[in-house]
Motif scaffolding. Structure first.
Motif, PDB file in Angstrom:
ATOM      1  N   GLU A   1       4.711   2.781  11.592  1.00 13.59           N
ATOM      2  CA  GLU A   1       4.144   1.486  10.289  1.00 13.59           C
ATOM      3  C   GLU A   1       5.218   1.096  10.147  1.00 13.59           C
ATOM      4  OE1 GLU A   1       3.057   4.562  10.881  1.00 13.59           O
ATOM      5  OE2 GLU A   1       1.207   4.561  12.148  1.00 13.59           O
ATOM      6  N   SER A   2       6.136   1.795   8.575  1.00 14.75           N
ATOM      7  CA  SER A   2       6.860   1.112   7.742  1.00 14.75           C
ATOM      8  C   SER A   2       7.893   0.017   8.603  1.00 14.75           C
ATOM      9  CB  SER A   2       6.791   2.252   6.376  1.00 14.75           C
ATOM     10  OG  SER A   2       8.280   3.458   7.693  1.00 14.75           O
TER      11      SER A   2
ATOM     12  N   ASN B   1       2.430   1.509  -3.441  1.00 14.69           N
ATOM     13  CA  ASN B   1       2.043   2.186  -4.117  1.00 14.69           C
ATOM     14  C   ASN B   1       1.923   3.227  -4.172  1.00 14.69           C
ATOM     15  OD1 ASN B   1       2.019  -0.261  -6.168  1.00 14.69           O
ATOM     16  ND2 ASN B   1      -0.180  -1.426  -4.494  1.00 14.69           N
ATOM     17  N   ALA B   2       1.376   3.529  -3.018  1.00  8.77           N
ATOM     18  CA  ALA B   2       0.987   5.265  -2.775  1.00  8.77           C
ATOM     19  C   ALA B   2       2.577   6.415  -3.420  1.00  8.77           C
ATOM     20  CB  ALA B   2       0.956   5.555  -1.453  1.00  8.77           C
ATOM     21  N   LEU B   3       3.894   5.901  -2.641  1.00  3.92           N
ATOM     22  CA  LEU B   3       4.502   6.557  -3.262  1.00  3.92           C
ATOM     23  C   LEU B   3       4.538   6.581  -5.138  1.00  3.92           C
ATOM     24  CD1 LEU B   3       7.329   5.372  -0.678  1.00  3.92           C
ATOM     25  CD2 LEU B   3       6.391   7.741  -0.789  1.00  3.92           C
ATOM     26  N   GLY B   4       4.370   5.512  -5.363  1.00  3.13           N
ATOM     27  CA  GLY B   4       4.904   5.429  -6.700  1.00  3.13           C
ATOM     28  C   GLY B   4       5.954   4.789  -6.879  1.00  3.13           C
TER      29      GLY B   4
ATOM     30  N   ASN C   1      14.844   6.756   3.840  1.00  2.00           N
ATOM     31  CA  ASN C   1      13.816   7.627   4.084  1.00  2.00           C
ATOM     32  C   ASN C   1      13.783   7.577   5.322  1.00  2.00           C
ATOM     33  OD1 ASN C   1      13.342   8.469   0.925  1.00  2.00           O
ATOM     34  ND2 ASN C   1      12.990   6.345   1.474  1.00  2.00           N
TER      35      ASN C   1
ATOM     36  N   GLU D   1      11.220   7.172   7.792  1.00  2.00           N
ATOM     37  CA  GLU D   1      10.215   6.579   7.480  1.00  2.00           C
ATOM     38  C   GLU D   1       9.245   6.053   8.843  1.00  2.00           C
ATOM     39  OE1 GLU D   1       9.333   3.801   5.349  1.00  2.00           O
ATOM     40  OE2 GLU D   1      11.369   4.459   4.172  1.00  2.00           O
ATOM     41  N   GLY D   2       8.618   5.373   9.186  1.00  3.07           N
ATOM     42  CA  GLY D   2       7.154   6.126  10.472  1.00  3.07           C
ATOM     43  C   GLY D   2       7.373   4.413  11.154  1.00  3.07           C
TER      44      GLY D   2
ATOM     45  N   TRP E   1      12.850   4.138  -2.921  1.00  3.86           N
ATOM     46  CA  TRP E   1      12.283   5.016  -3.738  1.00  3.86           C
ATOM     47  C   TRP E   1      13.445   5.963  -2.656  1.00  3.86           C
ATOM     48  CZ3 TRP E   1       9.598  10.001  -1.750  1.00  3.86           C
ATOM     49  CH2 TRP E   1       9.083  10.528  -2.585  1.00  3.86           C
TER      50      TRP E   1
ATOM     51  N   ARG F   1       0.681  -0.786   0.214  1.00  5.39           N
ATOM     52  CA  ARG F   1      -0.043  -0.492   0.082  1.00  5.39           C
ATOM     53  C   ARG F   1       0.843   1.245  -0.003  1.00  5.39           C
ATOM     54  NH1 ARG F   1      -3.109   0.347   4.391  1.00  5.39           N
ATOM     55  NH2 ARG F   1      -2.658  -1.454   5.857  1.00  5.39           N
ATOM     56  N   TYR F   2       1.792   1.217   0.538  1.00  6.33           N
ATOM     57  CA  TYR F   2       2.619   1.816   1.000  1.00  6.33           C
ATOM     58  C   TYR F   2       3.515   2.666  -0.120  1.00  6.33           C
ATOM     59  CZ  TYR F   2       7.214   4.715   3.080  1.00  6.33           C
ATOM     60  OH  TYR F   2       8.163   5.558   3.902  1.00  6.33           O
TER      61      TYR F   2
END
Lengths: 141, 423
Positions: free
Chosen positions: B170-171, B31-34, B165, B167-168, B184, B28-29
């Protein structure tokens, strides 16, 4: 008074799917999560932010994106758990904080617009966000 | 997003439910980033702790539910296996030894200990600091990492040449269980070159100087990549730690180059690579003074709390404070807390620094800081700190007035109870 003109249509890329409508809250300033918002009531607390003291709960939040601490996603995640998340997020600068925050807030989110959302959408406008269709409909209020 | 066969198997449950939930979040993450794909990582720094009031309700149902919901964004509570990647815990909300001084609720302390036992059992190294690079997690050049903590991320990228990057919660949970993170942003070489130029035309030497330069840098470049050249000296771990934390607070800076000092550029041309500076900023005496003024949010010069150690202090910083306080006594109305990783505190105790700071009336804290814990000594109205990051965040979080200045100015305020400042 409500105008009867056709809503303005803006196209963009869906980041988190879903459709929602509501009232816009627009800022040209990026938002901090940790230290920038109160996750219990959805208000902006950063002292130099133009929206300080205002709440985004249930609003279509139009903003450039995320800044500051990596607690961004966790704080917006908590706004969902606390029932004070924005109804949707429309943003212009993709970052990992922004993407992860939108994903875990689980509200419709979009970016990469074909128009300048900061001039086309004003606070108080009625906005319909359809992240699956990739459209934003704006009705001036 | 492209997935390898191994990643598809993880998604489909071959590694168990927790790994499947982790892979679902990463998809999900990503895909959101591309993002085009994921990248393997064996270096995760995240927040797995349960030490805030908002987590209490979830923690009542067990630590597996905390991890599932808050570290994996999973609605289903899944059994949490051993971490697949090397993983450490960043800063927490409670000092495990000084919690009473913090005014922490004993129930919250117990919750924190239960949470630490739960993740420790599963292989999370409980470094409990915002500066894992000070206590054993130093990424190698080019190493793909999944780190939280903006001040640690900018240190990893800028000072060490590791790749992460921001991160958070959840990631990093998902990365720890899968050994994957979206490929990314700063994982890609082409995204690490500079695109803003800062010319430093006033000498930058002291810690105060480096903090102010960092705050200026974030204000000017926001999320871009600055290349700094000019009158900078005394570049070391502590200065870059201070600089980066400030730049990541006023802007969203996650990567920078100081050619000749940071690992990815010997000269400016290497720092810019194929890019050209899109903006050019000059840092001079006027800019320095402006940053100093911007960081002040206090009017009342009567100070009641001195906060030192954001990001967590190095052993030399703790030693310097002990030296400045040696044989002196803090003003009776002032509390002074020094924050340092627990591993460094052990060295500070052995070196006699903790005893000297305590003899002056100060306290040495670990595991947390007032901005993260939202806990200050009772009745504090006006704080002073040598950290641009803390001056940026703490007044808003704790609803206090904040002075910012050099360590020396903070110590003087601690001894006299009155803020004089540096200018």
């Amino acid at each position: 008074m409500e105008t009867l003109t056709t809503p303005l249509l803006i196209r963009g890329r869906g980041v988190v799917s879903g459709r929602v409508e509501g009232e816009a809250l627009v800022t040209t300033q990026t938002i901090s999560g940790w230290g920038g918002i109160n996750e219990r009531d959805g208000s902006i607390i950063e002292r130099r932010h133009e929206l300080v003291g205002q709440s985004f709960a249930g609003k279509i939040l139009v903003f450039p994106g995320a800044k500051g601490s990596s607690g961004w996603s966790a704080f917006f995640h908590m706004t969902r758990i606390n029932g004070v998340a924005p109804a949707a997020m429309l943003f212009t600068r993709m970052t990992t904080k922004m993407a992860l925050g939108a994903v875990v807030t689980r509200v419709p989110a979009m970016t990469d617009f074909d128009a300048d959302v900061f001039t086309e959408i004003r606070t108080g406008d009625h906005v319909v966000v359809d992240a699956d269709a990739g459209t934003v409909e704006v009705t001036r209020r | 997003m492209h997935l390898t066969d191994t990643e598809k198997a993880m998604r489909d449950g071959a590694g168990g439910e927790a790994v499947a939930a982790a892979m679902d979040l990463l998809i999900r993450y990503g895909n959101a980033l591309g993002a085009e794909r994921l990248v393997e990582t064996d270096n995760v720094a995240g927040a797995f702790n349960a030490s805030t009031p908002s987590v209490r309700k979830i923690a009542e149902n067990g630590m597996a539910e905390v991890f599932s919901r808050l570290n994996l964004d999973s609605d289903k509570t899944v059994e949490i296996p051993q971490m697949a990647a090397r993983t450490c815990q960043l800063i927490t909300g409670i000092d495990d030894q000084n919690w009473a001084l913090q005014g922490a609720d004993p129930q919250m302390v117990q919750m924190q200990r239960d949470s630490e036992a739960f993740v420790g059992q599963r292989g999370v190294n409980l470094m409990a600091t915002c500066t894992p690079y000070q206590v054993g997690n130093v990424p190698t050049f080019g190493e793909h990492c999944a780190w939280m903590e903006s001040s640690a991320v900018i240190y990893c990228n800028g000072a060490l040449g590791g790749r992460t990057n921001v991160e958070g919660k959840e990631s990093t949970g998902a990365a720890a269980l899968t050994g994957r993170i979206p490929y990314w942003g700063y994982h890609l070489t082409e995204n690490r070159y500079g695109n803003r130029h800062i010319r430093v035309e006033v000498p930058v030497r002291s810690m105060l100087d480096w903090g102010l330069l960092g705050y200026f840098t974030g204000e000017m470049v926001e999320e871009n990549i600055p290349v700094l050249e000019g009158q900078m000296s005394g570049v070391d771990l502590v200065k870059l730690k201070h600089f980066g934390a400030a730049a990541a607070s006023s802007g969203g800076v996650e990567m920078y180059h100081i050619p000749g000092h940071t690992p990815e550029a010997r000269i400016a041309d290497e720092a810019f690579g194929p890019n050209r500076a899109e903006d050019f900023h000059v840092y001079d005496a006027a800019a320095r003074k402006k940053m100093y003024d911007t960081l002040q949010s206090a009017e009342d010069r009567k100070v009641d709390f001195i906060m030192l150690g954001c990001p967590h202090n190095s052993i030399e910083q703790v030693g310097r404070i002990a030296h400045l306080l040696d044989g002196k006594r803090l003003h009776p109305d002032v509390a002074l807390w020094v924050h340092t990783p627990r591993a460094i505190r052990t060295v500070a105790e052995r070196s006699g620094y903790v005893a000297r700071i305590e003899a002056a009336g100060g306290k040495v804290m670990s595991d947390t800081c007032p901005a993260i814990s939202r806990r200050l000594p009772e009745g504090v109205r006006v704080i002073a700190t040598d950290s641009a990051k803390q001056a940026h965040y703490l007044p808003a979080i704790a609803k206090v007035q904040g002075w910012f200045g050099s360590l020396e100015a903070c110590i003087e305020a601690g001894l006299t109870g009155t803020w004089k400042g540096d200018f």
